[in-house]
Design a protein around this motif. Structure first.
Motif, mmCIF file in Angstrom:
data_model
loop_
_atom_site.group_PDB
_atom_site.id
_atom_site.type_symbol
_atom_site.label_atom_id
_atom_site.label_comp_id
_atom_site.label_asym_id
_atom_site.label_seq_id
_atom_site.Cartn_x
_atom_site.Cartn_y
_atom_site.Cartn_z
ATOM 1 N N TYR A 189 9.752 4.115 5.046
ATOM 2 C CA TYR A 189 10.239 3.718 3.815
ATOM 3 C C TYR A 189 11.572 3.239 3.740
ATOM 4 C CZ TYR A 189 5.769 5.614 2.313
ATOM 5 O OH TYR A 189 4.478 5.861 2.273
ATOM 6 N N THR A 261 7.858 1.151 -10.088
ATOM 7 C CA THR A 261 7.142 0.177 -9.456
ATOM 8 C C THR A 261 7.960 -0.070 -8.246
ATOM 9 O OG1 THR A 261 8.263 -1.610 -10.817
ATOM 10 C CG2 THR A 261 5.980 -0.868 -11.442
ATOM 11 N N ALA A 264 5.618 -3.222 -1.740
ATOM 12 C CA ALA A 264 5.008 -2.948 -0.765
ATOM 13 C C ALA A 264 5.846 -3.046 0.655
ATOM 14 C CB ALA A 264 3.870 -3.608 -0.435
ATOM 15 N N PRO A 289 1.870 0.964 7.023
ATOM 16 C CA PRO A 289 2.118 1.202 5.545
ATOM 17 C C PRO A 289 0.612 0.585 4.927
ATOM 18 C CG PRO A 289 3.240 -0.692 6.514
ATOM 19 C CD PRO A 289 2.901 0.359 7.683
ATOM 20 N N SER A 290 0.049 1.156 3.877
ATOM 21 C CA SER A 290 -1.150 0.491 3.515
ATOM 22 C C SER A 290 -1.095 0.750 1.783
ATOM 23 C CB SER A 290 -2.379 1.609 3.754
ATOM 24 O OG SER A 290 -2.435 2.843 3.245
ATOM 25 N N VAL A 291 -1.980 1.138 1.117
ATOM 26 C CA VAL A 291 -2.133 0.754 -0.269
ATOM 27 C C VAL A 291 -2.166 2.283 -0.779
ATOM 28 C CG1 VAL A 291 -3.559 -1.276 0.173
ATOM 29 C CG2 VAL A 291 -4.706 1.020 -0.363
ATOM 30 N N HIS A 295 -6.141 1.508 -5.416
ATOM 31 C CA HIS A 295 -6.097 0.069 -4.985
ATOM 32 C C HIS A 295 -7.470 -0.184 -4.458
ATOM 33 C CE1 HIS A 295 -5.058 -3.581 -2.539
ATOM 34 N NE2 HIS A 295 -4.331 -3.389 -3.002
ATOM 35 N N THR A 335 -3.133 8.664 0.399
ATOM 36 C CA THR A 335 -2.700 7.698 -0.366
ATOM 37 C C THR A 335 -1.904 8.505 -1.637
ATOM 38 O OG1 THR A 335 -4.696 7.467 -1.697
ATOM 39 C CG2 THR A 335 -4.298 5.749 -0.020
ATOM 40 N N ALA A 339 1.950 4.293 -2.772
ATOM 41 C CA ALA A 339 1.951 3.751 -1.423
ATOM 42 C C ALA A 339 0.872 4.530 -0.552
ATOM 43 C CB ALA A 339 3.161 3.723 -0.593
ATOM 44 N N TYR A 438 -4.457 -4.859 7.697
ATOM 45 C CA TYR A 438 -3.488 -3.675 7.384
ATOM 46 C C TYR A 438 -3.109 -3.237 8.873
ATOM 47 C CZ TYR A 438 -4.525 -3.834 2.184
ATOM 48 O OH TYR A 438 -4.512 -4.444 0.894
#
Length: 964
Positions: A189, A261, A264, A289-291, A295, A335, A339, A438
């Motif tokens: 991150y 917020t 991504a 990195p994913s969702v 999501h 998750t 993120a 992804y």
């Protein structure tokens, strides 16, 4: 509770503008139609913004209370990490109307359990209690929400800061691979991202924080408008709302909280990073990195992780573990609110290069692209995930926790039907799409954890350094916060009285037997449509007492029975079980081989057919044996790097002597496992697997008449005599000594203190009474030992003592992981508490607490299928009378302080105990040497060092004679 099935139908949703209780609004009412999978509840909002959700379940006299605050480490600032978790600790330190440490005492005294937890996005506090204690739980939670800060003192602050540091040392710094998550996060991150540090925080941040910083954190985030109160169990919704209004209603609304917020995460290249650790197996961890949670692509990515690395049918297992290249390989997709992280983890054996491991991972992904997603993949994932959803509803606490999580993060608290619908709608195309979107060709953080002095094995030179360039700290709104106490129309200092004691019933069970000697016991539990079977085949590791050169054969045999059968490969069996949403696992312990079966009721027949195959037709394939033996040998060597394992093994060796079977781990030793052949495994199975020493527990959505015909296949099992060896008694220590094992640079020291008793387990005799006596010494959270070492001194994350017994003589052990600098002081405090208790016994107040706590906890003992199974296992394994619970209750009710004192005096021989310490010798030995005990240095196997000298002294030191 009525049985739940997987049918879906429309839900009843009632939204009104005015509820029946004052200004509290009824927002939503969810009811069940037929047997649909749904958690019924009513949701209200108090005028101060507190959301209250109530789920009624009158099947057991239990209530679960959860308060979830929408604040975790993601609300922290750079330089002030760990606040959310730190504050979780502070919330248990008393408030205006609750004295120091009284929260734990009051809940435990009421027969309940409690805890709190913190993650990136939320902090929750929860209690499970007998249902007559509902008001007390709500009073406690409201008091710390509205009346906390004046009770936060500098002393409490310092003690809990030390406790949090100890927790970090125990769970991160002193644990193999403990810093892998932290290293990944800060490199995955951007600098300052809410997830770029872990919940535990950094020690340097904990060192610089002051009590006012922490108070501001509370004022900003702990308002009722940022919280959800969820209550479930044997309660009335009307009563819960009235009590919530009374205790929580006067608390002022806190500052407004908006949803965080963040953009991504996008990586411009593969980021290679590494660090050194005291490990045997290097680690390769690749994170994309994913969702975030909920999501639209989350479920498809979960399925992808299962296909690639979720079990025996996964490609990673086939290419790494099955081929004996790695001890472990998996894929996961955790998750959180902001993120997700799609992660591959491989622990290759030392013979495999890490660059080769990375190449094989890439070849595995290429293989997946060629193979694609199969119908079986989707069927298995759906069945497994649906079963997991159902099993999560087995307890009131499970349902309440799920409702609280949905309310906090999902579009609705009634998200369970939507979650099931999303799972059922998953397609093969969905999984391939998210792989291409992804994973394929995307950049990742590639972490290498390498053994000490072996940086040359990393996959690639480190190529990324975290930069703060361009970072702008957000304004979280801490300026001008003020503490406003609620104004009450009642006396909040008066502790609520308990309601009438709920009627607790021992589950009505049935018994039976088969002609070949299998003894059976069971109980019907139709709250969820599942069945649990637990087989206990007596013998286990103890059978190696006649030939300890083959120690470990029981574990290898159990492992082999989890592999191929004569008719099916291990992959075939795994495929069948996953399609059914079932599981069958076989394992070994000191005195038994256990077989655990979990199945949906509708799939029980098919699951039992697989069980028959595994029990009676194991293949014992040479290739499986070679792989499992290698894994076992490597794991034995790997455990020599882990302080907890080193301490436990050395402690057992000292207690029993090197030539005693109980001194040898169930896994065996390197020497013994090397000597085991495939013929040894076959012989162990042929000789010792017999219905004559087998007990079976059945719990679930079947009764005796239903299950008995389904178990007819067991009657084909031929009985044979199995002789369980009689093991010799352990030799008592002639005096108390310290045995020291060096673990250089260890952040913490592991301490074990104890001896072998002369009493085996019994439900109503000396063993039970010894357990009662120990409860206030080291069995409860607010025991003397834990309150001293953790709450008063801040030496440890947790300290405890207890008697652990079976048919064999019990072992008394007091144990803790403590900060290294306090090792000698911790030994002093342990011995002080044990000595004083043996000398003076229990106080009247402590005995009253013990009787109240243990006497009321039966309400919590029989709720879930697993709890019922454990209870029934005790009855059948030890041939207990059906009224043993009542006999225990009578003993507890009538036991006196004089009896407790006599037990403590007899069962706590402070002058004949083993003290085992594993830690950094250079740091801790000087302090230990001043305590007055003889010190014997050992190697990591628990054997005396050939060159080590022992140090003798006269009398042991008294508490406070050493400085940390």
């Amino acid at each position: 509770m009525r049985k739940l099935t997987l049918s879906l139908s429309l839900l009843t949703c009632l939204v009104v503008t005015q509820g029946a209780f004052s200004q509290t609004k009824l927002v939503e009412k969810i009811t069940r139609k037929g047997n649909e999978l749904v958690i019924p509840y009513e949701k209200y909002v108090l005028p101060n913004g507190l959301t209250v959700i109530v789920h009624e379940d009158h099947s057991d006299p239990v209530v679960h209370v959860d308060v979830t605050y929408h604040v975790g480490s993601a609300r922290e600032e750079i330089g002030k990490s760990g606040f959310a978790h730190f504050f979780e600790h502070m919330m248990f330190q008393g408030s205006d109307h609750v004295a120091d440490d009284e929260h734990f005492k009051l809940i435990t005294e009421a027969g309940g359990t409690l805890n709190g937890s913190t993650n990136r996005d939320r902090t929750n506090y929860y209690e499970t209690l007998p249902s007559n204690q509902l008001e007390r739980a709500l009073w406690l939670e409201a008091d710390r929400m509205g009346f906390l800060l004046d009770a936060v003192t500098q002393k409490k602050f310092e003690i809990q800061r030390a406790t949090v540091k100890n927790e970090r040392g125990q769970n991160y710094d002193n644990r193999p691979y403990g810093l892998a998550g932290e290293t990944t996060a800060k490199n995955l991150y951007p600098y300052g991202h809410p997830y770029s540090w872990l919940t535990i925080g950094y020690v340097e941040d904990l060192n610089r924080v002051n009590v006012n910083d922490l108070k501001n954190f509370f004022l900003r985030w702990y308002g009722p408008n940022n919280a959800v109160l969820t209550v479930g169990g044997d309660v009335s919704t009307k009563d819960v709302i009235k009590l919530a209004e009374k205790y929580f209603g006067p608390i002022p609304k806190g500052p407004g909280v908006t949803k965080t917020t963040v953009p991504a995460v996008v990586l411009d290249k593969n980021r290679y990073v590494s660090y050194e650790d005291n490990i045997r197996f290097p680690m390769l961890r690749v994170t994309y990195p994913s969702v975030p949670t909920y999501h639209k692509d989350e479920v498809a990515l979960d399925a992808l992780a299962e296909i690639l690395g979720g079990g025996r049918n996964s490609l990673l297992y086939k290419n790494f573990v099955k081929t004996q290249k790695a001890a472990q390989s998996n894929a996961s997709h955790p998750t959180t609110e902001l993120a997700g992280e799609f992660t591959f983890t491989v622990l290759p054996f030392p013979t495999m290069r890490l660059d080769s491991a990375e190449m094989l991972l890439q070849r595995t992904l290429a293989e997946f692209e060629r193979r694609g997603v199969t119908d079986d993949d989707i069927t298995q994932f759906k069945a497994t995930r649906e079963t997991r959803l159902i099993e999560g509803l087995a307890s009131v606490s499970g349902k309440v926790s799920q409702l609280a999580a949905y309310q906090t993060f999902a579009p609705t608290a009634n998200y369970l039907p939507q979650e099931l619908k999303t799972i059922q709608a998953l397609t093969k195309e969905d999984v391939m799409r998210v792989y291409n979107q992804y994973i394929k060709g995307k950049n990742a953080v590639v972490l290498t954890v390498y053994p000490n002095g072996k940086k040359d094995i990393v996959t690639h030179a480190d190529n990324y350094t975290v930069s703060s360039a361009g970072y702008k700290a957000p304004n979280y709104g801490y300026d001008g916060l003020t503490y406003k106490k609620p104004t009450d129309a009642f006396d909040r200092s008066k502790k609520p009285a308990s309601g009438p004691n709920p009627a607790t019933q021992v589950p009505p069970f049935w018994t039976g037997s088969l002609a070949n000697g299998i003894k059976m016991i069971g109980v019907r539990n139709n709250e969820i449509p599942t069945v649990t079977l637990l087989f206990s085949i007596k013998g286990g590791h103890l059978l190696s007492a006649t030939d300890m050169s083959k120690a470990g054969v029981a574990q290898l045999t159990a492992s082999m029975m989890n592999e191929a059968t004569q008719n099916f490969s291990a992959e075939d069996i795994s495929n069948k079980l996953e399609k059914l949403g079932s599981s069958i696992s076989i394992g070994a312990s000191t005195d038994e081989i256990s077989v655990s079966v979990e199945s949906l009721t509708k799939n029980l027949d098919a699951t039992l057919a697989i069980l028959e195959e595994k029990l009676f037709r194991p293949k014992f394939a040479p290739e499986d044996f070679a792989r499992l033996k290698k894994q076992l040998l490597e794991n034995i060597e790997n455990q020599s790097t882990q302080p907890v394992v080193i301490a436990n093994r050395a402690y057992n060796r000292l207690l029993f002597g090197a030539d005693h079977i109980r001194a040898i781990p169930v896994s065996g030793t390197s020497e013994s496992v090397k000597s085991i052949t495939l013929d040894d495994v076959k012989a162990f199975y042929a000789k010792n697997f017999s219905p004559s020493v087998t007990n079976l527990v059945v719990v679930g959505d079947v009764d005796k008449a239903d299950i008995t015909p389904k178990l007819n296949f067991l009657t084909k099992w031929e009985a044979k005599p199995v002789a369980i060896p009689t093991v010799p008694a352990a030799k008592a220590a002639d005096k108390t000594r310290i045995f020291l094992i060096d673990k250089g640079k260890a952040a913490q020291s592991e301490i074990r203190i104890g001896y072998v008793t002369d009493m085996p387990y019994d439900a109503t005799g000396d063993y039970y009474r010894a357990g009662l006596a120990n409860y206030i010494l080291g069995g409860a959270f607010n025991s003397r030992i834990n309150m001293n070492l953790r709450e008063d001194k801040g030496f440890t994350y947790g300290a405890r003592s207890g008697f652990a017994g079976s048919r064999l003589p019990a072992v008394f052990t007091a144990s803790a992981g403590v900060k290294a600098a306090a090792t000698d002081s911790s030994v002093v405090e342990f011995m002080k508490e044990i000595t004083n208790y043996a000398k003076d016994g229990i106080t009247a107040e402590e005995l009253a607490f013990t009787k109240s706590s243990i006497g009321q906890r039966d309400a919590l003992r029989y709720e879930t299928s697993l709890q019922k199974a454990i209870f029934l296992s005790q009855i059948i394994d030890y041939n207990l009378p059906s009224d043993f619970v009542q006999k225990q209750s009578d003993i507890l009710k009538n036991i006196t302080p004089e009896e407790i004192k006599a037990i403590a005096r007899k069962r706590l021989p402070v002058n004949n105990m083993v003290i085992t310490v594993v830690g950094d010798k250079a740091l801790i030995k000087p302090g230990l040497s001043r305590l007055g005990y003889e010190i014997v240095e050992l190697d990591k196997e628990g054997k005396p060092l050939a060159t080590a000298s022992t140090e003798n002294a006269s009398a042991p030191a008294q508490a406070g004679s050493s400085k940390n």
